[in-house]
Design an enzyme around this catalytic site. Structure first.
Site, PDB file in Angstrom:
ATOM      1  N   ASP A  20       0.819  -1.107   0.115  1.00  0.00           N
ATOM      2  CA  ASP A  20       0.042   0.013   0.082  1.00  0.00           C
ATOM      3  C   ASP A  20       0.998   1.240   0.085  1.00  0.00           C
ATOM      4  O   ASP A  20       2.193   1.273   0.223  1.00  0.00           O
ATOM      5  CB  ASP A  20      -0.902   0.054   1.407  1.00  0.00           C
ATOM      6  CG  ASP A  20      -1.582   1.375   1.553  1.00  0.00           C
ATOM      7  OD1 ASP A  20      -2.158   1.691   0.309  1.00  0.00           O
ATOM      8  OD2 ASP A  20      -1.779   1.856   2.580  1.00  0.00           O
ATOM      9  N   LYS A  61     -11.724   6.062  -3.072  1.00  0.00           N
ATOM     10  CA  LYS A  61     -11.853   7.104  -2.525  1.00  0.00           C
ATOM     11  C   LYS A  61     -13.388   7.885  -2.401  1.00  0.00           C
ATOM     12  O   LYS A  61     -14.054   8.357  -1.682  1.00  0.00           O
ATOM     13  CB  LYS A  61     -10.825   8.344  -2.946  1.00  0.00           C
ATOM     14  CG  LYS A  61      -9.461   7.820  -2.742  1.00  0.00           C
ATOM     15  CD  LYS A  61      -9.420   7.553  -1.350  1.00  0.00           C
ATOM     16  CE  LYS A  61      -7.737   6.985  -0.952  1.00  0.00           C
ATOM     17  NZ  LYS A  61      -7.810   5.999   0.167  1.00  0.00           N
ATOM     18  N   ASP A 194      -1.825  -1.038   5.819  1.00  0.00           N
ATOM     19  CA  ASP A 194      -2.128  -0.601   7.266  1.00  0.00           C
ATOM     20  C   ASP A 194      -3.361  -0.555   7.692  1.00  0.00           C
ATOM     21  O   ASP A 194      -3.802  -0.211   8.883  1.00  0.00           O
ATOM     22  CB  ASP A 194      -1.461   0.840   7.302  1.00  0.00           C
ATOM     23  CG  ASP A 194      -2.220   1.873   6.618  1.00  0.00           C
ATOM     24  OD1 ASP A 194      -2.121   1.623   5.297  1.00  0.00           O
ATOM     25  OD2 ASP A 194      -2.870   2.675   7.237  1.00  0.00           O
TER      26      ASP A 194
END
Length: 284
Positions: A20, A61, A194
């Site tokens: 990522d 997003k 993460d």
């Protein structure tokens, strides 16, 4: 394992790591997208908290905007400001504002996390290719990519969320990386990120799914904030993030990028014993 591609036997070793971007390889603490989402929502008279802004992190997003706008408190704010509940067109309007703000803001958060450069060198020395994927679209990355490259993060492959049918937690970005890097099977790949969405993406792709703690959006601290925080409080935040990623199914959770080369060697030992990733099967 018997060969299952003619003239391409499986070597039983990790062939690629897919990383990522924000909160994993660059932008320690994942501050770039947080700043953009908060500014975009504030433009429409809303005031999301840090927790609300970070909760959907890792997904595409527009989906991130939709999930925030559906949160009860933010939805009530919208109704108070605009006299009705939010509609699809409102998601599009806020997303359009994020598209406007993302490129410049992300470019100011392009610094690789500590240990990234050395980890990438060690992985490449071990014959491991470096892929990457992100919830950002390609246009959002236009200013970030060259700055990250100049600072030392230059993966062999990048796949963005607008280049596949669906972003995380769907596996398509991982599989596109594998295609572009000529890597097979998925169990020869480590997907590291993460967020919970990163972990779910890796699991859905059949890869080893690895969570990052210290640089994560879930902890949300800059290096100087970590250094100034009492040790017991910091340990509690790190532990909560690790537990969240393990609960999502992560095979392993590590502190950060510096730990990846040693982890890949550990996974190679598991593969040599005939142990595939599975789901949550290798956390020890």
């Amino acid at each position: 394992m018997k060969p299952f591609i003619r003239n391409r036997p499986y070597t039983g070793r990790i062939q690629a790591v897919i990383l990522d971007w924000a909160g994993t390889a660059v932008d320690f603490g994942c501050f770039g997208p947080v700043a953009v989402f908060q500014a975009a929502f504030e433009h429409f008279g809303l005031a999301p908290t840090l927790e609300e802004t970070r909760e959907p992190m890792g997904i595409a997003k527009r989906d991130h905007v939709a999930r925030m706008l559906a949160m009860p408190r933010i939805s009530r704010q919208w109704q108070s400001a605009w006299g009705r509940l939010p509609l699809e067109e409102d998601i599009d309007a806020i997303y359009a504002k994020t598209l406007e703000l993302m490129p410049g803001t992300l470019a100011s958060h392009a610094e690789p996390v500590p240990g990234c450069g050395d980890a990438l060198s060690a992985l490449r020395d071990a014959g491991i290719k470096i892929g990457s994927c992100t919830g950002y679209t390609r246009p959002m990355m236009t200013e970030l990519i060259p700055r990250a490259r100049a600072a030392g993060f230059d993966p062999d492959c990048l796949v963005c969320s607008d280049e596949v049918p669906q972003g995380r937690p769907w596996p398509w970005m991982c599989w596109r990386n594998c295609e572009n890097l000529d890597v097979f099977p998925p169990e020869a790949v480590v997907k590291a990120g993460d967020t919970v969405a990163d972990i779910e993406e890796g699991l859905n792709a059949g890869c080893w799914s690895v969570g990052m703690v210290e640089s994560s959006s879930g902890v949300g601290l800059a290096p100087e904030e970590r250094a100034a925080m009492p040790a017991d409080r910091l340990a509690s935040l790190d532990r909560a993030q690790a537990e969240k990623l393990l609960a999502a199914g992560a095979h392993f959770v590590i502190a950060g990028m510096a730990d990846l080369p040693v982890l890949c060697a550990k996974i190679n030992a598991l593969l040599a014993q005939g142990k595939p990733p599975g789901r949550g099967a290798a956390n020890a």
